[in-house]
Design an enzyme around this catalytic site. Structure first.
Site, PDB file in Angstrom:
ATOM      1  N   ASN A   9       0.971  -1.145  -0.088  1.00  0.00           N
ATOM      2  CA  ASN A   9      -0.032  -0.131   0.158  1.00  0.00           C
ATOM      3  C   ASN A   9       1.025   1.311   0.101  1.00  0.00           C
ATOM      4  OD1 ASN A   9      -1.677   2.144   0.535  1.00  0.00           O
ATOM      5  ND2 ASN A   9      -2.403   1.583   2.612  1.00  0.00           N
ATOM      6  N   LYS A  11      -0.010   4.164  -0.207  1.00  0.00           N
ATOM      7  CA  LYS A  11      -0.646   5.583   0.361  1.00  0.00           C
ATOM      8  C   LYS A  11      -0.145   6.674  -0.503  1.00  0.00           C
ATOM      9  CE  LYS A  11      -0.112   3.164   4.924  1.00  0.00           C
ATOM     10  NZ  LYS A  11       0.164   3.363   6.274  1.00  0.00           N
ATOM     11  N   HIS A  94      -9.580   1.604   4.894  1.00  0.00           N
ATOM     12  CA  HIS A  94      -8.136   1.777   5.727  1.00  0.00           C
ATOM     13  C   HIS A  94      -8.208   2.521   6.977  1.00  0.00           C
ATOM     14  CE1 HIS A  94      -4.160   2.639   6.464  1.00  0.00           C
ATOM     15  NE2 HIS A  94      -3.528   1.540   5.912  1.00  0.00           N
ATOM     16  N   GLU A  96      -6.580   5.124   7.862  1.00  0.00           N
ATOM     17  CA  GLU A  96      -6.393   6.455   7.668  1.00  0.00           C
ATOM     18  C   GLU A  96      -7.730   7.113   6.872  1.00  0.00           C
ATOM     19  OE1 GLU A  96      -2.784   5.638   5.566  1.00  0.00           O
ATOM     20  OE2 GLU A  96      -1.826   5.190   7.425  1.00  0.00           O
ATOM     21  N   GLU A 166      -5.348  -4.779  10.572  1.00  0.00           N
ATOM     22  CA  GLU A 166      -4.260  -3.564  10.858  1.00  0.00           C
ATOM     23  C   GLU A 166      -4.425  -2.952  12.116  1.00  0.00           C
ATOM     24  OE1 GLU A 166      -2.587  -2.545   6.690  1.00  0.00           O
ATOM     25  OE2 GLU A 166      -3.967  -0.943   7.328  1.00  0.00           O
ATOM     26  N   GLY A 172       2.920   2.331  10.878  1.00  0.00           N
ATOM     27  CA  GLY A 172       3.860   3.383  10.769  1.00  0.00           C
ATOM     28  C   GLY A 172       4.540   3.694  11.941  1.00  0.00           C
ATOM     29  N   SER A 212       3.770  -2.314  10.068  1.00  0.00           N
ATOM     30  CA  SER A 212       5.097  -2.382  10.481  1.00  0.00           C
ATOM     31  C   SER A 212       5.540  -3.797  10.181  1.00  0.00           C
ATOM     32  CB  SER A 212       5.577  -1.808  11.945  1.00  0.00           C
ATOM     33  OG  SER A 212       5.148  -0.540  11.997  1.00  0.00           O
TER      34      SER A 212
HETATM   35  P1  13P Z   1       3.217   0.240   7.759  1.00  0.00           P
HETATM   36  O1  13P Z   1       3.675  -0.924   7.182  1.00  0.00           O
HETATM   37  O2  13P Z   1       4.043   1.617   7.122  1.00  0.00           O
HETATM   38  O3  13P Z   1       3.024   0.248   9.079  1.00  0.00           O
HETATM   39  O4  13P Z   1       1.665   0.512   7.069  1.00  0.00           O
HETATM   40  C1  13P Z   1       0.735  -0.417   7.094  1.00  0.00           C
HETATM   41  C2  13P Z   1      -0.444  -0.012   6.554  1.00  0.00           C
HETATM   42  O5  13P Z   1      -1.409   0.741   6.710  1.00  0.00           O
HETATM   43  C3  13P Z   1      -0.950  -0.878   5.160  1.00  0.00           C
HETATM   44  O6  13P Z   1      -2.133  -0.469   5.071  1.00  0.00           O
END
Ligand code: 13P
Length: 253
Positions: A9, A11, A94, A96, A166, A172, A212
């Protein structure tokens, strides 16, 4: 046996020029593999990626979609527009988007239904905050998200949906859920699918872990029986890291 599915992903990362360079490097380095690999890219990169990766077996996905087919929804993209591009997957819900863009359980459900109607495979994200986990409510919270997301989906549609667990506290942050914590929740989710549908759907559905995940911890996470893949953020931005995660996945007998 379920196929392992590694999805990056990106982002809000990678310009067109960067996406092009990534696709060329990925094609050059892609190993023979029994696992599935896909990248979830910004809308602007999708036309280039579907062409650049055509015929490679590497999937291309979007990170969001609107649930209507067309209409007065300024700034939005419909499932049909994605399908026309040759997009195979789309992330829905997601954390976010739930946090920053007012995504709700209801819009997540509508998007799942709309994507299935358009023949695009949704990757639906669920996961609790640290506060919810520390209060001992992680499972009931995730159960609520799952029940709402799958409302009205047929068993066939449910089995074709990918679930990404997640935990928000692991995204992150560099703080990964332990393989045991991730397995516990992914197993719980699979049990829920058996309750909502049946054993066939529960056995078939792909459940990823995200938060992560990186080359150094992917092997232990992916070795767990109920973790069928990963949704990778930061570590998906470099071809070598993404492929190292793919290579860390256990071989299937
Ligand atoms: P990270 O791998 O950067 O922690 O992000 C995970 C994520 O949100 C994947 O959709």
């Amino acid at each position: 046996m379920r196929q392992i599915f590694i999805a990056g992903n990106w982002k809000m990362n990678k310009t067109l020029a960067e996406a092009k360079a990534f696709a060329e490097e990925l094609k050059a380095k892609m190993p023979e593999t029994e696992h599935a690999l896909a990248v979830m890219a910004p809308f602007t990169d999708l036309p280039l990626l579907t062409v650049a990766l055509a015929g490679t077996g590497i999937g291309v996905g979007a990170q969001n979609v609107h649930f209507e087919e067309s209409g007065a929804y300024t700034g939005e993209i419909s499932p049909l527009m994605l399908r026309e591009l040759g997009v195979s997957y789309c992330i829905v819900g997601h954390s976010e988007r739930r946090t920053y863009f007012a995504e709700t359980d209801d819009t997540v459900n509508r998007k799942l239904l709309a994507l299935h109607a358009a023949g695009i495979r949704p990757i639906v994200c669920v996961g609790e905050s640290l506060e919810i986990r520390e209060a001992g409510n992680a499972m009931s919270f995730v159960a609520g998200q799952i029940a709402a997301a799958f409302e009205g989906l047929t068993p066939e549609q449910a089995a074709e949906t990918v679930i990404a667990y997640e935990p928000i506290w692991a995204i992150g942050t560099g703080k990964t859920a332990t393989p045991e914590q991730a397995e516990e929740m992914c197993g719980f989710i699979r049990g829920m699918m058996e309750g909502l549908y049946d054993e066939v759907v529960a056995e078939k559905i792909i459940i990823q872990y995200g938060g992560s995940m990186k080359p150094s911890n992917a092997g232990d996470l992916l070795a767990k029986p109920n973790i069928d893949g990963g949704l990778i953020g930061g570590a998906s931005l470099k071809v070598d890291d993404l492929l190292a995660i793919l290579e860390a996945a256990p071989k299937q007998a």
